[in-house]
Design a protein around this motif. Sequence first.
Motif, mmCIF file in Angstrom:
data_model
loop_
_atom_site.group_PDB
_atom_site.id
_atom_site.type_symbol
_atom_site.label_atom_id
_atom_site.label_comp_id
_atom_site.label_asym_id
_atom_site.label_seq_id
_atom_site.Cartn_x
_atom_site.Cartn_y
_atom_site.Cartn_z
ATOM 1 N N ALA A 265 -20.545 -47.219 46.552
ATOM 2 C CA ALA A 265 -19.846 -46.252 46.192
ATOM 3 C C ALA A 265 -19.369 -46.289 44.643
ATOM 4 O O ALA A 265 -19.453 -45.361 43.868
ATOM 5 C CB ALA A 265 -18.438 -45.887 46.939
ATOM 6 N N ARG A 266 -19.076 -47.497 44.200
ATOM 7 C CA ARG A 266 -18.565 -47.939 42.814
ATOM 8 C C ARG A 266 -19.693 -47.732 41.984
ATOM 9 O O ARG A 266 -19.751 -46.941 40.873
ATOM 10 C CB ARG A 266 -18.209 -49.293 42.942
ATOM 11 N N ALA A 267 -20.886 -48.161 42.220
ATOM 12 C CA ALA A 267 -22.150 -48.048 41.530
ATOM 13 C C ALA A 267 -22.707 -46.582 41.517
ATOM 14 O O ALA A 267 -23.050 -45.954 40.323
ATOM 15 C CB ALA A 267 -23.359 -48.767 42.299
ATOM 16 N N LEU A 268 -22.333 -45.888 42.553
ATOM 17 C CA LEU A 268 -22.680 -44.307 42.412
ATOM 18 C C LEU A 268 -21.676 -43.624 41.587
ATOM 19 O O LEU A 268 -22.081 -42.562 40.878
ATOM 20 C CB LEU A 268 -22.577 -43.615 43.929
ATOM 21 N N GLY A 269 -20.419 -43.843 41.347
ATOM 22 C CA GLY A 269 -19.567 -43.439 40.469
ATOM 23 C C GLY A 269 -20.138 -43.555 39.130
ATOM 24 O O GLY A 269 -20.041 -42.761 38.330
ATOM 25 N N ARG A 270 -20.446 -44.721 38.830
ATOM 26 C CA ARG A 270 -20.982 -44.912 37.374
ATOM 27 C C ARG A 270 -22.342 -44.104 37.088
ATOM 28 O O ARG A 270 -22.474 -43.603 36.278
ATOM 29 C CB ARG A 270 -21.362 -46.635 37.584
ATOM 30 N N ALA A 271 -23.119 -44.243 38.120
ATOM 31 C CA ALA A 271 -24.258 -43.287 37.932
ATOM 32 C C ALA A 271 -23.916 -41.878 37.638
ATOM 33 O O ALA A 271 -24.396 -41.343 36.790
ATOM 34 C CB ALA A 271 -25.344 -43.386 39.201
ATOM 35 N N THR A 272 -23.103 -41.192 38.375
ATOM 36 C CA THR A 272 -22.643 -39.959 38.202
ATOM 37 C C THR A 272 -22.074 -39.755 36.792
ATOM 38 O O THR A 272 -22.426 -38.825 36.308
ATOM 39 C CB THR A 272 -21.595 -39.523 39.242
ATOM 40 N N ALA A 273 -21.440 -40.671 36.480
ATOM 41 C CA ALA A 273 -20.433 -40.502 35.150
ATOM 42 C C ALA A 273 -21.658 -40.719 34.057
ATOM 43 O O ALA A 273 -21.490 -39.896 32.986
ATOM 44 C CB ALA A 273 -19.426 -41.548 34.878
ATOM 45 N N GLU A 274 -22.674 -41.371 34.199
ATOM 46 C CA GLU A 274 -23.628 -41.664 33.318
ATOM 47 C C GLU A 274 -24.600 -40.297 33.177
ATOM 48 O O GLU A 274 -24.855 -40.011 32.087
ATOM 49 C CB GLU A 274 -24.672 -42.860 33.444
ATOM 50 N N VAL A 275 -24.825 -39.781 34.203
ATOM 51 C CA VAL A 275 -25.465 -38.515 34.179
ATOM 52 C C VAL A 275 -24.834 -37.382 33.589
ATOM 53 O O VAL A 275 -25.008 -36.564 32.710
ATOM 54 C CB VAL A 275 -26.023 -37.996 35.577
ATOM 55 N N HIS A 276 -23.523 -37.419 33.814
ATOM 56 C CA HIS A 276 -22.753 -36.257 33.172
ATOM 57 C C HIS A 276 -22.452 -36.689 31.561
ATOM 58 O O HIS A 276 -22.602 -35.610 30.966
ATOM 59 C CB HIS A 276 -20.987 -36.479 33.778
ATOM 60 N N ALA A 277 -22.421 -37.964 31.422
ATOM 61 C CA ALA A 277 -22.520 -38.121 29.547
ATOM 62 C C ALA A 277 -23.720 -37.595 29.368
ATOM 63 O O ALA A 277 -23.694 -36.905 28.002
ATOM 64 C CB ALA A 277 -22.189 -39.402 29.614
ATOM 65 N N ARG A 412 -14.063 -43.351 48.584
ATOM 66 C CA ARG A 412 -13.493 -42.448 47.614
ATOM 67 C C ARG A 412 -13.028 -43.030 46.440
ATOM 68 O O ARG A 412 -13.084 -42.684 45.425
ATOM 69 C CB ARG A 412 -12.809 -41.404 48.550
ATOM 70 N N ASP A 413 -11.997 -44.098 46.759
ATOM 71 C CA ASP A 413 -11.400 -44.885 45.655
ATOM 72 C C ASP A 413 -12.515 -45.593 44.790
ATOM 73 O O ASP A 413 -12.333 -45.500 43.526
ATOM 74 C CB ASP A 413 -10.443 -45.947 46.396
ATOM 75 N N ALA A 414 -13.277 -46.281 45.533
ATOM 76 C CA ALA A 414 -14.278 -47.040 44.696
ATOM 77 C C ALA A 414 -15.193 -46.328 43.625
ATOM 78 O O ALA A 414 -15.443 -46.590 42.783
ATOM 79 C CB ALA A 414 -15.168 -47.654 45.809
ATOM 80 N N TYR A 419 -16.783 -44.244 38.708
ATOM 81 C CA TYR A 419 -16.694 -43.159 37.704
ATOM 82 C C TYR A 419 -15.867 -43.422 36.229
ATOM 83 O O TYR A 419 -16.408 -43.210 35.107
ATOM 84 C CB TYR A 419 -16.290 -41.775 38.217
ATOM 85 N N ALA A 420 -14.674 -44.004 36.500
ATOM 86 C CA ALA A 420 -13.668 -44.237 35.345
ATOM 87 C C ALA A 420 -14.092 -45.454 34.409
ATOM 88 O O ALA A 420 -14.189 -45.281 33.233
ATOM 89 C CB ALA A 420 -12.492 -44.538 35.999
ATOM 90 N N GLU A 421 -14.830 -46.254 34.997
ATOM 91 C CA GLU A 421 -15.435 -47.438 34.325
ATOM 92 C C GLU A 421 -16.591 -46.934 33.425
ATOM 93 O O GLU A 421 -16.609 -47.376 32.199
ATOM 94 C CB GLU A 421 -16.111 -48.434 35.426
ATOM 95 N N ALA A 422 -17.226 -46.132 33.859
ATOM 96 C CA ALA A 422 -18.528 -45.543 32.807
ATOM 97 C C ALA A 422 -18.112 -44.228 31.986
ATOM 98 O O ALA A 422 -18.695 -43.928 31.059
ATOM 99 C CB ALA A 422 -19.696 -45.191 33.824
ATOM 100 N N HIS A 423 -16.981 -43.627 32.381
ATOM 101 C CA HIS A 423 -16.505 -42.449 31.658
ATOM 102 C C HIS A 423 -15.551 -42.789 30.987
ATOM 103 O O HIS A 423 -15.157 -41.709 29.884
ATOM 104 C CB HIS A 423 -16.656 -41.323 32.981
ATOM 105 N N GLY A 424 -14.523 -43.392 31.360
ATOM 106 C CA GLY A 424 -13.120 -43.539 30.491
ATOM 107 C C GLY A 424 -12.099 -42.674 31.132
ATOM 108 O O GLY A 424 -11.048 -42.770 30.894
ATOM 109 N N ARG A 425 -12.507 -41.593 32.088
ATOM 110 C CA ARG A 425 -11.459 -40.631 32.728
ATOM 111 C C ARG A 425 -11.491 -41.058 34.109
ATOM 112 O O ARG A 425 -12.719 -40.824 34.812
ATOM 113 C CB ARG A 425 -11.691 -39.383 32.249
#
Length: 488
Positions: A265-277, A412-414, A419-425
């Motif tokens: 889930a954490r890795a997915l959060g990062r992937a989502t943030a990268e795509v958003h960026a 959900r938390d992870a 997401y926050a790790e990769a996006h800053g928010r």
Amino acid sequence: MSDASSTLVPSPASGGLLASLDPLLRPWLPRQRWFAGKGRPVTGFTLVAATELLPPGPPGRPKPDSPGLLHLLVRAQQPAGPGLGAVTGPGDTYQLLIGVRRTLPPRLAPALIGRPSDGPLAGQAVYEALHDARLTEVLLERLRLPGRLGALRFARAEQGDIPAGQPARVLGAEQSNSSLVYGERLILKLFRRVVPGVNPDLELPRALAAGRSTRVPAPLAWLEADGGAEPLVLGVLQPFLRGCDDGWELALGALARGEDFSGEARALGRATAEVHAALADALPTVTLGPARLAALAAQMTERLDAAAQAVPALHRHVPGLRTAFEAMADPSLAGSSLTAQRVHGDLHLGQCLRGPDGHWSLIDFEGEPVKPLAERRLPQPPVRDVAGMLRSFDYAARSHQPWAPEWADRCRDAYCAGYAEAHGRDPRDEPVLLRAFETDKAVYEALYEARHRPDWLPVPLAAVERLAAPVPAGARADTGGPLGHGLD
Ligand SMILES: Nc1ncnc2c1ncn2[C@@H]1O[C@H](COP(=O)(O)OP(=O)(O)O)[C@@H](O)[C@H]1O
Ligand SMILES: O=P(O)(O)O[C@H]1O[C@H](CO)[C@@H](O[C@H]2O[C@H](CO)[C@@H](O)[C@H](O)[C@H]2O)[C@H](O)[C@H]1O
């Protein structure tokens, strides 16, 4: 039934064609998983375009009964339904690929649509062409060679090989569209309900490919039809990501084994943030001030009211759910502005593919299929996608027996942490927005499930119950807070 063409020019071969197919298509079309107008009768068809991709060979010589391939765009006439949105109003257009043979080999029997009793195809077997290797090969050859054929236009990306001669298989039936996998190297997604305009499932992957994103497979070729002012995108060919597992199956597997999924889930959060960026870099962003936020909230409320008309079980939750949208419209709660950008639009675990090396890719940028194209292409607060994923962890936990709420809470938390790790928010720092978008998504899901998978309706309804509960002021959206399962 009429054969009148609209903006597209029917081929000469289409005379009387649709009249003879009508009695076959009327029962067949509503049975298809991808048919968007479920629950309302099809009262007739209009031919939008007919293109012969392969003329049927004459019986006997040179090859006995070689098949024909007909590309059809047909408008299915249906009475409009209450609260079902613009795209399922009268007259959705569908893409059909029709095989024609005098004699149908037994292996193609399940693909049979029927045998017209009159017209140009009288007595011949008319069938779903995607199951016929001879015809899927024709389609691939056409995609390899850019150019026009009748109403159709085949285009290729500037980069990327398309290997010839790849045998095709049809992907599983649980799709809004249809996909062919060629030799485990390519995947062709054929859109079924088609509308004129830029299709985000081509637009966004192309934009991301231009920015060298490694998170999204780059389109290699695509197929369009003339649609008056704007073309209709009919299909997109991409590299097939071999050996991938989709996030939904992985999540269910982890649940079945009693395993935690928070690392993924954490890795997915990062992937989502990268795509958003990457999307924010590639395409315009806009600032939504209080008035635009209030307008967004009003749209969500309208969607809720429309959905409640179509799904009676939503009725009693409407007042509670409205509070989520009212809070978003209140600058003292939601903040006075936020940035909107192009987003995925229908992000859930099934749209995330994990490669053998653990790398996550995102697919299917079409957005929510029931929404009009123009709406799907609007810049949105990226929290829309985050909310979609949070809903998906909840779906997975609810489809497991016994229900596993803590598992979902951890995911959900992870996911938000990644997401926050990769996006800053951190999305959890915007609980009012997150609740509004999660609510909007759960309402959409209730409508979607009522229409397509009524057995699943209790899943979004459980979330609706939770989200309708009032939120204490100052709460943060984490597992112990008002958006977690503690209130269920
Ligand atoms: N590039 C790809 N590589 C591997 N599998 C893919 C790829 N694109 C799609 N798929 C598979 O095809 C399925 C359907 O694709 P998707 O774009 O989500 O279609 P739909 O909009 O019809 O649901 C996905 O769930 C995934 O399993
Ligand atoms: O993948 P599609 O573009 O066809 O999306 C539609 O179908 C999805 C189901 O296949 C649906 O997703 C909902 O169910 C999923 C589990 O099957 C769950 O993971 C998602 O969170 C939930 O929204 C999607 O909403 C719909 O647009």
